[in-house]
Design a protein around this motif. Structure first.
Motif, PDB file in Angstrom:
ATOM      1  N   UNK A 167       0.799  -1.221   0.000  1.00  0.00           N
ATOM      2  CA  UNK A 167       0.000   0.000   0.000  1.00  0.00           C
ATOM      3  C   UNK A 167       0.838   1.280   0.000  1.00  0.00           C
ATOM      4  N   UNK A 168       1.877   1.344   0.851  1.00  0.00           N
ATOM      5  CA  UNK A 168       2.661   2.581   0.933  1.00  0.00           C
ATOM      6  C   UNK A 168       3.329   2.905  -0.392  1.00  0.00           C
ATOM      7  N   UNK A 169       3.716   1.850  -1.136  1.00  0.00           N
ATOM      8  CA  UNK A 169       4.414   2.059  -2.405  1.00  0.00           C
ATOM      9  C   UNK A 169       3.435   2.299  -3.541  1.00  0.00           C
ATOM     10  N   UNK A 170       2.405   1.471  -3.611  1.00  0.00           N
ATOM     11  CA  UNK A 170       1.482   1.490  -4.749  1.00  0.00           C
ATOM     12  C   UNK A 170       0.359   2.504  -4.558  1.00  0.00           C
ATOM     13  N   UNK A 175      -2.797   5.478   1.429  1.00  0.00           N
ATOM     14  CA  UNK A 175      -2.030   5.316   2.662  1.00  0.00           C
ATOM     15  C   UNK A 175      -2.003   6.591   3.494  1.00  0.00           C
ATOM     16  N   UNK A 176      -2.080   7.737   2.837  1.00  0.00           N
ATOM     17  CA  UNK A 176      -2.101   8.996   3.567  1.00  0.00           C
ATOM     18  C   UNK A 176      -3.386   9.163   4.372  1.00  0.00           C
ATOM     19  N   UNK A 177      -4.442   8.439   3.985  1.00  0.00           N
ATOM     20  CA  UNK A 177      -5.737   8.554   4.670  1.00  0.00           C
ATOM     21  C   UNK A 177      -5.903   7.521   5.765  1.00  0.00           C
ATOM     22  N   UNK A 178      -5.146   6.405   5.696  1.00  0.00           N
ATOM     23  CA  UNK A 178      -5.311   5.300   6.641  1.00  0.00           C
ATOM     24  C   UNK A 178      -3.935   4.915   7.174  1.00  0.00           C
ATOM     25  N   UNK A 179      -3.587   5.310   8.390  1.00  0.00           N
ATOM     26  CA  UNK A 179      -2.239   5.045   8.924  1.00  0.00           C
ATOM     27  C   UNK A 179      -1.846   3.573   8.911  1.00  0.00           C
ATOM     28  N   UNK A 180      -2.772   2.668   9.228  1.00  0.00           N
ATOM     29  CA  UNK A 180      -2.432   1.242   9.216  1.00  0.00           C
ATOM     30  C   UNK A 180      -1.993   0.780   7.840  1.00  0.00           C
ATOM     31  N   UNK A 181      -2.620   1.322   6.803  1.00  0.00           N
ATOM     32  CA  UNK A 181      -2.249   0.923   5.442  1.00  0.00           C
ATOM     33  C   UNK A 181      -0.844   1.410   5.109  1.00  0.00           C
ATOM     34  N   UNK A 182      -0.516   2.609   5.559  1.00  0.00           N
ATOM     35  CA  UNK A 182       0.829   3.139   5.325  1.00  0.00           C
ATOM     36  C   UNK A 182       1.870   2.275   6.019  1.00  0.00           C
ATOM     37  N   UNK A 183       1.477   1.674   7.157  1.00  0.00           N
ATOM     38  CA  UNK A 183       2.385   0.804   7.907  1.00  0.00           C
ATOM     39  C   UNK A 183       2.418  -0.619   7.367  1.00  0.00           C
ATOM     40  N   UNK A 184       1.637  -0.885   6.310  1.00  0.00           N
ATOM     41  CA  UNK A 184       1.631  -2.212   5.703  1.00  0.00           C
ATOM     42  C   UNK A 184       0.785  -3.224   6.432  1.00  0.00           C
ATOM     43  N   UNK A 185      -0.084  -2.785   7.351  1.00  0.00           N
ATOM     44  CA  UNK A 185      -0.912  -3.704   8.131  1.00  0.00           C
ATOM     45  C   UNK A 185      -2.198  -4.036   7.371  1.00  0.00           C
ATOM     46  N   UNK A 186      -2.592  -5.284   7.436  1.00  0.00           N
ATOM     47  CA  UNK A 186      -3.792  -5.732   6.721  1.00  0.00           C
ATOM     48  C   UNK A 186      -5.008  -5.594   7.624  1.00  0.00           C
ATOM     49  N   UNK A 286      -7.408   4.016  -7.083  1.00  0.00           N
ATOM     50  CA  UNK A 286      -6.888   2.860  -6.347  1.00  0.00           C
ATOM     51  C   UNK A 286      -6.997   1.604  -7.206  1.00  0.00           C
ATOM     52  N   UNK A 287      -8.114   1.459  -7.912  1.00  0.00           N
ATOM     53  CA  UNK A 287      -8.279   0.298  -8.802  1.00  0.00           C
ATOM     54  C   UNK A 287      -7.165   0.220  -9.836  1.00  0.00           C
ATOM     55  N   UNK A 288      -6.929   1.308 -10.534  1.00  0.00           N
ATOM     56  CA  UNK A 288      -5.932   1.294 -11.607  1.00  0.00           C
ATOM     57  C   UNK A 288      -4.537   1.001 -11.062  1.00  0.00           C
ATOM     58  N   UNK A 291      -4.588  -2.796 -10.471  1.00  0.00           N
ATOM     59  CA  UNK A 291      -4.566  -3.615 -11.695  1.00  0.00           C
ATOM     60  C   UNK A 291      -3.165  -3.607 -12.314  1.00  0.00           C
ATOM     61  N   UNK A 292      -2.482  -2.473 -12.229  1.00  0.00           N
ATOM     62  CA  UNK A 292      -1.139  -2.386 -12.819  1.00  0.00           C
ATOM     63  C   UNK A 292      -0.176  -3.369 -12.159  1.00  0.00           C
ATOM     64  N   UNK A 293      -0.199  -3.464 -10.813  1.00  0.00           N
ATOM     65  CA  UNK A 293       0.743  -4.373 -10.158  1.00  0.00           C
ATOM     66  C   UNK A 293       0.292  -5.829 -10.279  1.00  0.00           C
ATOM     67  N   UNK A 294      -1.028  -6.054 -10.383  1.00  0.00           N
ATOM     68  CA  UNK A 294      -1.502  -7.427 -10.629  1.00  0.00           C
ATOM     69  C   UNK A 294      -1.007  -7.923 -11.988  1.00  0.00           C
ATOM     70  N   UNK A 295      -1.009  -7.040 -12.983  1.00  0.00           N
ATOM     71  CA  UNK A 295      -0.526  -7.423 -14.299  1.00  0.00           C
ATOM     72  C   UNK A 295       0.986  -7.653 -14.282  1.00  0.00           C
TER      73      UNK A 295
END
Length: 337
Positions: A167-170, A175-186, A286-288, A291-295
């Motif tokens: 999340x922090x990279x992609x 991640x700026x809106x959700x601190x846990x996501x920035x920290x990589x937490x699921x 967020x979707x795009x 999808x880019x990293x899934x590809x």
């Protein structure tokens, strides 16, 4: 499995229908005059012609085959069969459209092609959580449908949704809106949710919203995001003022169609100043990114350098669970697992 094919808001009026493709079958989903939703195989009982060819549409009171004019009620009954009265053994009551198992949960329409389907609750225990009902998803309506053709296997799309090590990279904006996501937490599951950063009211580019909160939410829901993955093809993202429903269709081993509905309360949509673009744009962003990293991942899974499954990090046990679940369904779960 029970497979989600859409939302009840896609067929609001009697005579509305849509088609769903599943395991090589065309499924016809209709709403009859009494408001009841049905699912049938999209096959005429006479000579197997396709009945409906448009992905969605509206009929008046019946569905007629364009080949020999066999006609069916919206509830699937055969109500017209030219020339068949000359056959004394002909029994129209035995020749209605072939039904498909159907279950509606919180406005999501699920179908199952099995002769002996299990329960949706057994397949997806998350559906039993009482918090979901507060969002009244069945009563919401779509302001926008996004359709993406992702060059990736559907399991890679699910695995990506389930973890946030990326999340922090992609997703820097998310991640700026959700601190846990920035920290990589699921975090963010239906049990506890994910808390917004200070000053963030919802997931938009600005973190702000001029829309009222969805009615029925409790104070504990006002500052949280909740997400659910319902195996095998549903992503459900619940925000204080809108809900995102994404359904996956496995088109090919390296091709997944993702249909995303951005849902709002009808009263909010009826306001003259209603503008859903901030929620839609953020969802699409967020979707795009996903999808880019899934590809990118899909492009490497066939390499001899890659070992099936990959490496499971400390916060990725649920991805291993997904892999084991698929292996179990295929009858290929390794011994001792």
């Amino acid at each position: 499995s029970w497979i989600c094919v859409g939302h009840v808001g896609n067929i609001v009026d009697p005579g509305a229908y849509f088609l769903a493709s599943l395991a090589g079958e065309s499924i016809l989903v209709t709403r009859d005059r009494e408001g009841i939703i049905h699912a049938f195989y999209n096959v005429c009982r006479h000579r197997a012609s396709r009945l409906c060819t448009e992905e969605r549409g509206q009929v008046h009171a019946s569905i007629q085959c364009r080949y020999h004019a066999w006609t069916y009620g919206l509830d699937g009954r055969l109500i017209g069969a030219p020339f068949m009265r000359e056959d004394p053994s002909f029994d129209p009551s035995q020749l209605g459209l072939v039904p498909v198992n159907l279950h509606i949960w919180e406005g999501l329409i699920f179908v199952n092609l099995s002769d002996h389907p299990g329960s949706l609750a057994e397949q997806a225990p998350e559906t039993m959580h009482p918090r979901v009902a507060r969002f009244n998803i069945a009563g919401l309506r779509s302001a926008k449908t996004l359709v993406d053709e992702v060059k990736s296997n559907w399991k890679l799309v699910i695995a990506n949704y389930q973890e946030c090590a990326h999340c922090a990279v992609v997703h820097p904006e998310l991640s700026a809106k959700v601190p846990d996501f920035k920290a990589g937490l699921s975090t963010g599951g239906i049990e506890d949710g994910a808390v917004f950063a200070d000053g963030v009211k919802t997931l938009t580019a600005s973190g702000a919203s001029n829309r009222p909160l969805l009615p029925g939410l409790l104070p504990e829901d006002h500052h949280h995001y909740y997400g659910m993955m319902l195996f095998p093809n549903v992503f459900l993202d619940m925000h204080p003022d809108y809900v995102v429903l994404a359904t996956l269709q496995a088109v090919a081993p390296d091709h997944t169609r993702v249909v995303t509905e951005v849902l709002f309360h009808p009263d909010t949509m009826a306001q003259p100043d209603f503008d859903p673009s901030d929620a839609i744009d953020f969802t699409n962003l967020v979707n795009q990114q996903d999808w880019a990293v899934c590809e990118l991942s899909q492009s490497g899974v066939a390499s001899r350098a890659f070992r099936a499954g990959g490496i499971y990090g400390p916060h990725e046990r649920h991805i291993r669970h997904l892999d084991d679940l698929v292996l179990e369904k295929l009858g290929d779960l390794p011994p001792g697992k």
